[in-house]
Motif scaffolding. Sequence first.
Motif, PDB file in Angstrom:
ATOM      1  N   GLY A 146       0.803  -1.264  -0.047  1.00 38.42           N
ATOM      2  CA  GLY A 146       0.092  -0.038  -0.086  1.00 38.42           C
ATOM      3  C   GLY A 146       0.744   1.229  -0.153  1.00 38.42           C
ATOM      4  N   LEU A 147       1.997   1.085   0.494  1.00 40.38           N
ATOM      5  CA  LEU A 147       2.938   2.478   0.762  1.00 40.38           C
ATOM      6  C   LEU A 147       3.677   2.474  -0.645  1.00 40.38           C
ATOM      7  CD1 LEU A 147       4.470   1.884   4.232  1.00 40.38           C
ATOM      8  CD2 LEU A 147       2.969   3.749   3.358  1.00 40.38           C
ATOM      9  N   VAL A 148       4.024   1.251  -1.353  1.00 39.53           N
ATOM     10  CA  VAL A 148       4.938   1.638  -2.470  1.00 39.53           C
ATOM     11  C   VAL A 148       4.239   1.350  -3.700  1.00 39.53           C
ATOM     12  CG1 VAL A 148       6.762  -0.110  -3.824  1.00 39.53           C
ATOM     13  CG2 VAL A 148       6.746  -0.031  -1.367  1.00 39.53           C
ATOM     14  N   SER A 149       2.891   0.656  -3.947  1.00 36.62           N
ATOM     15  CA  SER A 149       2.125   0.704  -5.166  1.00 36.62           C
ATOM     16  C   SER A 149       0.684   0.770  -4.533  1.00 36.62           C
ATOM     17  CB  SER A 149       2.411  -0.610  -5.929  1.00 36.62           C
ATOM     18  OG  SER A 149       1.474  -0.580  -6.920  1.00 36.62           O
ATOM     19  N   PRO A 150       0.282   1.953  -4.354  1.00 33.91           N
ATOM     20  CA  PRO A 150      -1.159   2.152  -3.740  1.00 33.91           C
ATOM     21  C   PRO A 150      -2.226   1.418  -4.782  1.00 33.91           C
ATOM     22  CG  PRO A 150      -0.180   4.124  -3.453  1.00 33.91           C
ATOM     23  CD  PRO A 150       0.963   3.114  -3.978  1.00 33.91           C
ATOM     24  N   LYS A 151      -2.043   1.582  -6.004  1.00 35.05           N
ATOM     25  CA  LYS A 151      -2.916   0.955  -6.865  1.00 35.05           C
ATOM     26  C   LYS A 151      -3.271  -0.496  -6.582  1.00 35.05           C
ATOM     27  CE  LYS A 151      -3.632   4.198 -10.596  1.00 35.05           C
ATOM     28  NZ  LYS A 151      -4.132   3.829 -11.918  1.00 35.05           N
ATOM     29  N   SER A 152      -2.364  -1.261  -6.216  1.00 32.38           N
ATOM     30  CA  SER A 152      -2.577  -2.617  -6.045  1.00 32.38           C
ATOM     31  C   SER A 152      -3.324  -2.945  -5.006  1.00 32.38           C
ATOM     32  CB  SER A 152      -1.036  -3.204  -5.678  1.00 32.38           C
ATOM     33  OG  SER A 152      -0.499  -2.911  -4.478  1.00 32.38           O
ATOM     34  N   ILE A 153      -3.707  -1.887  -4.141  1.00 28.05           N
ATOM     35  CA  ILE A 153      -4.405  -2.212  -2.982  1.00 28.05           C
ATOM     36  C   ILE A 153      -5.865  -1.707  -3.059  1.00 28.05           C
ATOM     37  CG2 ILE A 153      -4.638  -1.885  -0.375  1.00 28.05           C
ATOM     38  CD1 ILE A 153      -2.338  -3.760  -1.181  1.00 28.05           C
ATOM     39  N   LEU A 154      -5.727  -0.608  -3.610  1.00 28.37           N
ATOM     40  CA  LEU A 154      -7.230   0.354  -3.860  1.00 28.37           C
ATOM     41  C   LEU A 154      -8.140  -0.549  -4.828  1.00 28.37           C
ATOM     42  CD1 LEU A 154      -5.953   3.882  -4.065  1.00 28.37           C
ATOM     43  CD2 LEU A 154      -7.040   2.777  -2.229  1.00 28.37           C
ATOM     44  N   PRO A 155      -9.394  -0.456  -4.751  1.00 29.29           N
ATOM     45  CA  PRO A 155     -10.188  -0.830  -5.709  1.00 29.29           C
ATOM     46  C   PRO A 155     -10.125  -0.298  -7.042  1.00 29.29           C
ATOM     47  CG  PRO A 155     -11.420  -0.142  -3.756  1.00 29.29           C
ATOM     48  CD  PRO A 155     -10.038   0.263  -3.705  1.00 29.29           C
ATOM     49  N   ALA A 156     -10.367  -1.041  -7.911  1.00 25.47           N
ATOM     50  CA  ALA A 156     -10.136  -0.847  -9.387  1.00 25.47           C
ATOM     51  C   ALA A 156     -10.521   0.643  -9.808  1.00 25.47           C
ATOM     52  CB  ALA A 156     -10.636  -1.670 -10.493  1.00 25.47           C
ATOM     53  N   ASP A 157     -11.524   1.213  -9.516  1.00 26.15           N
ATOM     54  CA  ASP A 157     -11.993   2.433  -9.714  1.00 26.15           C
ATOM     55  C   ASP A 157     -11.324   3.652  -8.918  1.00 26.15           C
ATOM     56  OD1 ASP A 157     -13.595   1.287  -8.110  1.00 26.15           O
ATOM     57  OD2 ASP A 157     -15.119   2.381  -8.602  1.00 26.15           O
ATOM     58  N   TYR A 158     -10.643   3.417  -8.201  1.00 27.43           N
ATOM     59  CA  TYR A 158     -10.197   4.505  -7.249  1.00 27.43           C
ATOM     60  C   TYR A 158      -8.573   4.902  -7.573  1.00 27.43           C
ATOM     61  CZ  TYR A 158     -13.939   3.949  -3.861  1.00 27.43           C
ATOM     62  OH  TYR A 158     -15.037   4.028  -3.333  1.00 27.43           O
ATOM     63  N   ALA A 159      -8.387   6.181  -7.615  1.00 19.83           N
ATOM     64  CA  ALA A 159      -7.009   6.668  -7.824  1.00 19.83           C
ATOM     65  C   ALA A 159      -6.326   6.902  -6.499  1.00 19.83           C
ATOM     66  CB  ALA A 159      -7.085   8.116  -8.454  1.00 19.83           C
ATOM     67  N   PRO A 160      -5.168   6.564  -6.171  1.00 21.47           N
ATOM     68  CA  PRO A 160      -4.379   6.943  -5.167  1.00 21.47           C
ATOM     69  C   PRO A 160      -4.108   8.433  -4.688  1.00 21.47           C
ATOM     70  CG  PRO A 160      -2.994   5.481  -6.512  1.00 21.47           C
ATOM     71  CD  PRO A 160      -4.135   5.968  -7.294  1.00 21.47           C
ATOM     72  N   THR A 161      -4.396   8.780  -3.346  1.00 19.52           N
ATOM     73  CA  THR A 161      -4.346  10.222  -3.110  1.00 19.52           C
ATOM     74  C   THR A 161      -3.253  10.332  -1.755  1.00 19.52           C
ATOM     75  OG1 THR A 161      -5.942   9.885  -1.275  1.00 19.52           O
ATOM     76  CG2 THR A 161      -6.757  10.468  -3.883  1.00 19.52           C
ATOM     77  N   GLU A 162      -3.127  11.535  -1.554  1.00 19.33           N
ATOM     78  CA  GLU A 162      -2.506  11.574  -0.164  1.00 19.33           C
ATOM     79  C   GLU A 162      -3.102  11.028   1.081  1.00 19.33           C
ATOM     80  OE1 GLU A 162      -0.334  14.987   2.683  1.00 19.33           O
ATOM     81  OE2 GLU A 162      -1.191  15.629   0.586  1.00 19.33           O
ATOM     82  N   ALA A 163      -4.222  11.103   0.858  1.00 18.39           N
ATOM     83  CA  ALA A 163      -5.009  10.393   2.040  1.00 18.39           C
ATOM     84  C   ALA A 163      -4.912   8.693   2.115  1.00 18.39           C
ATOM     85  CB  ALA A 163      -6.495  10.574   2.084  1.00 18.39           C
ATOM     86  N   SER A 164      -4.721   8.100   0.829  1.00 17.48           N
ATOM     87  CA  SER A 164      -4.680   6.658   0.865  1.00 17.48           C
ATOM     88  C   SER A 164      -3.344   6.277   1.243  1.00 17.48           C
ATOM     89  CB  SER A 164      -5.066   6.157  -0.696  1.00 17.48           C
ATOM     90  OG  SER A 164      -3.977   6.767  -1.664  1.00 17.48           O
ATOM     91  N   PHE A 165      -2.317   7.350   1.069  1.00 18.78           N
ATOM     92  CA  PHE A 165      -1.049   7.005   1.338  1.00 18.78           C
ATOM     93  C   PHE A 165      -0.961   7.135   2.930  1.00 18.78           C
ATOM     94  CE2 PHE A 165       3.395   8.454   2.385  1.00 18.78           C
ATOM     95  CZ  PHE A 165       4.081   7.333   1.990  1.00 18.78           C
ATOM     96  N   ILE A 166      -1.607   8.240   3.419  1.00 21.09           N
ATOM     97  CA  ILE A 166      -1.406   8.181   5.144  1.00 21.09           C
ATOM     98  C   ILE A 166      -2.138   7.061   5.608  1.00 21.09           C
ATOM     99  CG2 ILE A 166      -2.182   9.748   6.842  1.00 21.09           C
ATOM    100  CD1 ILE A 166      -1.884  12.004   5.029  1.00 21.09           C
ATOM    101  N   PHE A 167      -3.099   6.771   4.922  1.00 25.70           N
ATOM    102  CA  PHE A 167      -3.786   5.502   5.580  1.00 25.70           C
ATOM    103  C   PHE A 167      -3.062   4.225   5.475  1.00 25.70           C
ATOM    104  CE2 PHE A 167      -6.912   2.037   5.583  1.00 25.70           C
ATOM    105  CZ  PHE A 167      -7.808   2.290   6.764  1.00 25.70           C
ATOM    106  N   ALA A 168      -2.103   3.974   4.323  1.00 25.31           N
ATOM    107  CA  ALA A 168      -1.367   2.885   4.249  1.00 25.31           C
ATOM    108  C   ALA A 168      -0.182   3.053   5.037  1.00 25.31           C
ATOM    109  CB  ALA A 168      -0.737   3.058   2.864  1.00 25.31           C
ATOM    110  N   MET A 169       0.283   4.318   5.663  1.00 25.04           N
ATOM    111  CA  MET A 169       1.242   4.385   6.634  1.00 25.04           C
ATOM    112  C   MET A 169       0.687   3.918   8.084  1.00 25.04           C
ATOM    113  SD  MET A 169       3.520   7.771   5.861  1.00 25.04           S
ATOM    114  CE  MET A 169       2.219   9.012   5.910  1.00 25.04           C
TER     115      MET A 169
END
Length: 133
Positions: free
Chosen positions: A32-55
């Motif tokens: 989730g930190l290195v490649s957020p797209k691999s964890i997020l649902p298909a129709d979602y784009a990685p954001t700063e919020a998703s990166f913080i959540f992964a942290m």
Amino acid sequence: MTSLSSRSATKRIASLVTAINVLVASGFSIAGLVSPKSILPADYAPTEASFIFAMYAAARTIPLAVVALIAIYKRSETALLVLGTLAGVIQLLDAGVGLFQHDLGKSIGPLVIAAFQFFAVYLLSRSARSGAE
């Protein structure tokens, strides 16, 4: 051949299942930190919020993995029971997140790992109780 009910065999099984569990969970949080797209649902784009959540996810799973692996290395049965149970509960909750996302793959995998984890903890607990008698 060692039977499944022997204390050393159940400790090895619980250790193996717990190690796999915490390493898989850590792997997903690192992904989730290195490649957020691999964890997020298909129709979602990685954001700063998703990166913080992964942290936040990594901040929880990586220390759990380290402590669980130390407990396995030190052969601490009590710690293995507690940490194995915690790791199983976390996988169960991860399955709930997968259900919430309507993603069967993100539900089945954690459910299977949780089932193996709880079975391994049950075997270890039963072995510890019979050994104490």
